[in-house]
Write a protein that holds these residues in place. Structure first.
Motif, PDB file in Angstrom:
ATOM      1  N   GLU A   1      12.765 -21.068 -27.407  1.00  0.00           N
ATOM      2  CA  GLU A   1      12.081 -22.171 -26.722  1.00  0.00           C
ATOM      3  C   GLU A   1      12.143 -21.997 -25.209  1.00  0.00           C
ATOM      4  OE1 GLU A   1      12.965 -26.241 -28.235  1.00  0.00           O
ATOM      5  OE2 GLU A   1      14.376 -25.169 -29.538  1.00  0.00           O
ATOM      6  N   VAL A   2      13.274 -21.505 -24.717  1.00  0.00           N
ATOM      7  CA  VAL A   2      13.419 -21.272 -23.276  1.00  0.00           C
ATOM      8  C   VAL A   2      12.379 -20.272 -22.798  1.00  0.00           C
ATOM      9  CG1 VAL A   2      14.930 -20.286 -21.511  1.00  0.00           C
ATOM     10  CG2 VAL A   2      15.875 -21.855 -23.215  1.00  0.00           C
ATOM     11  N   ILE A   3      12.245 -19.169 -23.520  1.00  0.00           N
ATOM     12  CA  ILE A   3      11.261 -18.155 -23.122  1.00  0.00           C
ATOM     13  C   ILE A   3       9.854 -18.729 -23.186  1.00  0.00           C
ATOM     14  CG2 ILE A   3      10.249 -15.918 -23.742  1.00  0.00           C
ATOM     15  CD1 ILE A   3      13.032 -15.046 -24.678  1.00  0.00           C
ATOM     16  N   ASP A   4       9.556 -19.508 -24.224  1.00  0.00           N
ATOM     17  CA  ASP A   4       8.229 -20.134 -24.319  1.00  0.00           C
ATOM     18  C   ASP A   4       7.962 -21.041 -23.123  1.00  0.00           C
ATOM     19  OD1 ASP A   4       7.683 -18.890 -26.711  1.00  0.00           O
ATOM     20  OD2 ASP A   4       8.270 -20.602 -27.962  1.00  0.00           O
ATOM     21  N   ALA A   5       8.955 -21.830 -22.738  1.00  0.00           N
ATOM     22  CA  ALA A   5       8.778 -22.747 -21.608  1.00  0.00           C
ATOM     23  C   ALA A   5       8.586 -21.971 -20.308  1.00  0.00           C
ATOM     24  CB  ALA A   5       9.990 -23.669 -21.501  1.00  0.00           C
ATOM     25  N   LEU A   6       9.349 -20.906 -20.129  1.00  0.00           N
ATOM     26  CA  LEU A   6       9.185 -20.092 -18.921  1.00  0.00           C
ATOM     27  C   LEU A   6       7.806 -19.437 -18.892  1.00  0.00           C
ATOM     28  CD1 LEU A   6      12.708 -18.380 -18.766  1.00  0.00           C
ATOM     29  CD2 LEU A   6      11.841 -20.155 -17.219  1.00  0.00           C
ATOM     30  N   SER A   7       7.303 -19.065 -20.052  1.00  0.00           N
ATOM     31  CA  SER A   7       6.008 -18.383 -20.109  1.00  0.00           C
ATOM     32  C   SER A   7       4.862 -19.287 -19.696  1.00  0.00           C
ATOM     33  CB  SER A   7       5.762 -17.843 -21.525  1.00  0.00           C
ATOM     34  OG  SER A   7       5.440 -18.889 -22.427  1.00  0.00           O
ATOM     35  N   ARG A   8       5.103 -20.602 -19.718  1.00  0.00           N
ATOM     36  CA  ARG A   8       4.053 -21.557 -19.355  1.00  0.00           C
ATOM     37  C   ARG A   8       4.104 -21.979 -17.887  1.00  0.00           C
ATOM     38  NH1 ARG A   8       5.641 -23.494 -24.505  1.00  0.00           N
ATOM     39  NH2 ARG A   8       6.918 -25.145 -23.566  1.00  0.00           N
ATOM     40  N   LEU A   9       5.065 -21.479 -17.152  1.00  0.00           N
ATOM     41  CA  LEU A   9       5.129 -21.802 -15.724  1.00  0.00           C
ATOM     42  C   LEU A   9       3.926 -21.208 -14.998  1.00  0.00           C
ATOM     43  CD1 LEU A   9       8.903 -21.211 -14.869  1.00  0.00           C
ATOM     44  CD2 LEU A   9       7.680 -23.393 -14.787  1.00  0.00           C
ATOM     45  N   PRO A  10       3.404 -21.906 -14.006  1.00  0.00           N
ATOM     46  CA  PRO A  10       2.276 -21.341 -13.250  1.00  0.00           C
ATOM     47  C   PRO A  10       2.713 -20.156 -12.402  1.00  0.00           C
ATOM     48  CG  PRO A  10       3.009 -23.404 -12.277  1.00  0.00           C
ATOM     49  CD  PRO A  10       3.774 -23.258 -13.559  1.00  0.00           C
ATOM     50  N   ARG A  11       1.799 -19.259 -12.140  1.00  0.00           N
ATOM     51  CA  ARG A  11       2.088 -18.121 -11.269  1.00  0.00           C
ATOM     52  C   ARG A  11       2.567 -18.643  -9.914  1.00  0.00           C
ATOM     53  NH1 ARG A  11      -3.546 -15.137  -9.975  1.00  0.00           N
ATOM     54  NH2 ARG A  11      -2.353 -14.409  -8.199  1.00  0.00           N
ATOM     55  N   GLY A  12       3.469 -17.883  -9.287  1.00  0.00           N
ATOM     56  CA  GLY A  12       4.005 -18.299  -8.007  1.00  0.00           C
ATOM     57  C   GLY A  12       5.114 -19.322  -8.102  1.00  0.00           C
ATOM     58  N   SER A  13       5.607 -19.599  -9.306  1.00  0.00           N
ATOM     59  CA  SER A  13       6.680 -20.586  -9.465  1.00  0.00           C
ATOM     60  C   SER A  13       7.948 -20.122  -8.759  1.00  0.00           C
ATOM     61  CB  SER A  13       6.970 -20.827 -10.947  1.00  0.00           C
ATOM     62  OG  SER A  13       5.894 -21.474 -11.568  1.00  0.00           O
ATOM     63  N   SER A  14       8.722 -21.095  -8.318  1.00  0.00           N
ATOM     64  CA  SER A  14       9.937 -20.800  -7.555  1.00  0.00           C
ATOM     65  C   SER A  14      11.169 -20.818  -8.450  1.00  0.00           C
ATOM     66  CB  SER A  14      10.116 -21.834  -6.445  1.00  0.00           C
ATOM     67  OG  SER A  14      10.409 -23.106  -7.022  1.00  0.00           O
ATOM     68  N   SER A  15      12.302 -20.444  -7.872  1.00  0.00           N
ATOM     69  CA  SER A  15      13.567 -20.539  -8.588  1.00  0.00           C
ATOM     70  C   SER A  15      13.894 -21.982  -8.938  1.00  0.00           C
ATOM     71  CB  SER A  15      14.693 -19.937  -7.746  1.00  0.00           C
ATOM     72  OG  SER A  15      14.714 -18.541  -7.906  1.00  0.00           O
TER      73      SER A  15
END
Length: 354
Positions: free
Chosen positions: A196-210
């Motif tokens: 689920e963590v990887i899925d959520a990270l995969s949906r972040l918009p390009r240019g996302s910050s730390s």
């Protein structure tokens, strides 16, 4: 993959905006080889240059761990043969550790299961270090006649009190709460939720910050429980504050309680030369001003290890004959001469380029 083809030892893929690096030697606990180091380095460079990649995730295949470290059997064989492979491995591995520490995009290490030695190098230099209820983390090198490397002499002295000295000298494995306390990880997430963590990270918009990645990880975070290192912090700080192994051993002998007694018993099984050198490197790391300085110092020590009888004996006992009964030379801390430690502090030639 076609029939008869060997599976790739590192799987590189994209899932949405997440660049994913999967170590794929599960039978060998995902231990690292030189080709794997090169593949990871190339992938990180490509992901850094790809504007569609918002974050990078490091994970391991199989259900036993992220990475048990470098392939010490291969290093042993290289040292015996004198073919230069071991030196090349360390140089490229340490460059990769430095790259991870300064990576321009959010780098997420999923430290599920066994994460030791080189696995710590792939993880604890990253910006987002996730442990799980199954994490067993260690820098076990003094038990094989070697010393903490992969920038551990930068990381360990920066944990709470003398916790890093305890970890570096004993080589004992710790769980999630201890890894967080020692400054080697940031938060715990349950193993069952890592997909689920990887899925959520995969949906972040390009240019996302730390900060964006932190927000995602925090939604999955769970309590890590009590830290044994924290519970025994007073004893650890009191006994490991000295700059000589002999003083540490004497302080442990003077302490009451099972924790100090167990710690002393463990130290008596470690390579005396490795203990003295590890302490020297950890104290130098505490005074250092950069990871690069520590990596260069570690490389010099590693290259000298290729002529160290304890290195060969430790690996023999651990992975070749597997009798778990190394015969160290010399056999006691008191018998290790200062000159025997000094020779490991010779700078690497050529110096490590970072």
């Amino acid at each position: 993959m076609q029939d008869g083809e060997r599976p790739s030892e590192v799987i590189i893929e994209r899932q949405g905006t997440a660049g994913i690096i999967r170590l794929n030697r599960p039978r060998a606990l995902n231990s690292l080889t030189l080709p794997m180091i090169r593949t990871i380095t190339e992938a990180l460079q490509a992901f850094a240059d790809d504007p569609e990649v918002a974050s990078v995730v490091m994970t391991g295949e199989g259900d036993r761990g992220l990475c048990a470290g470098g392939d010490i059997r291969a290093l042993h064989e290289s040292a015996r043969a004198g073919d230069g492979l071991a030196g090349a491995f360390w140089r490229e591995e340490f460059r990769l550790n430095h790259m991870i520490a300064s990576y321009p995009k959010p780098y997420v290490a999923l430290m599920d299961g066994i994460t030791m030695g080189g696995g710590v190098g792939l993880s604890s230099h990253g910006r987002h270090r996730v442990v799980t209820e199954r994490t067993r983390l260690a820098m076990p090198e003094t038990g094989i006649g070697y010393v903490p490397d992969v920038g551990a002499t930068w990381l360990l002295p920066r944990g709470h009190g003398e916790s890093g000295t305890w970890l570096g000298l004993t080589g004992l494995d710790i769980g999630a709460a201890d890894a967080i306390y020692a400054g080697l990880a940031d938060l715990q997430i349950g193993t069952a939720r890592l997909g689920e963590v990887i899925d959520a990270l995969s949906r972040l918009p390009r240019g996302s910050s730390s900060n964006d990645v932190d927000a995602v990880l925090q939604t999955f975070s769970e309590p890590s429980g009590e830290s044994r290192l924290k519970q025994n912090a007073a004893t650890i700080d009191r006994t490991f504050r000295f700059d000589s192994v002999e003083e540490i051993m004497a302080a442990l002998a003077a302490e009451e309680g099972e924790f100090a007694a167990e710690t002393r018993r463990i130290l008596l099984t470690r390579s005396p030369t490795s203990l003295k050198l590890a302490l020297r490197l950890l104290r130098a790391g505490r005074r250092s001003t950069s990871l690069a300085e520590c990596l260069r110092r570690e490389l010099g020590a590693c290259l000298q290890m290729l002529d160290n009888p304890d290195f060969f004996e430790g690996i023999r006992a651990a992975v070749v004959d597997k009798d778990r009964n190394p015969k160290w030379l010399p056999s006691s801390v008191e018998a290790v001469e200062a000159s025997a430690v000094e020779r490991f502090l010779k700078p690497a030639e050529p110096p490590l380029s970072l």
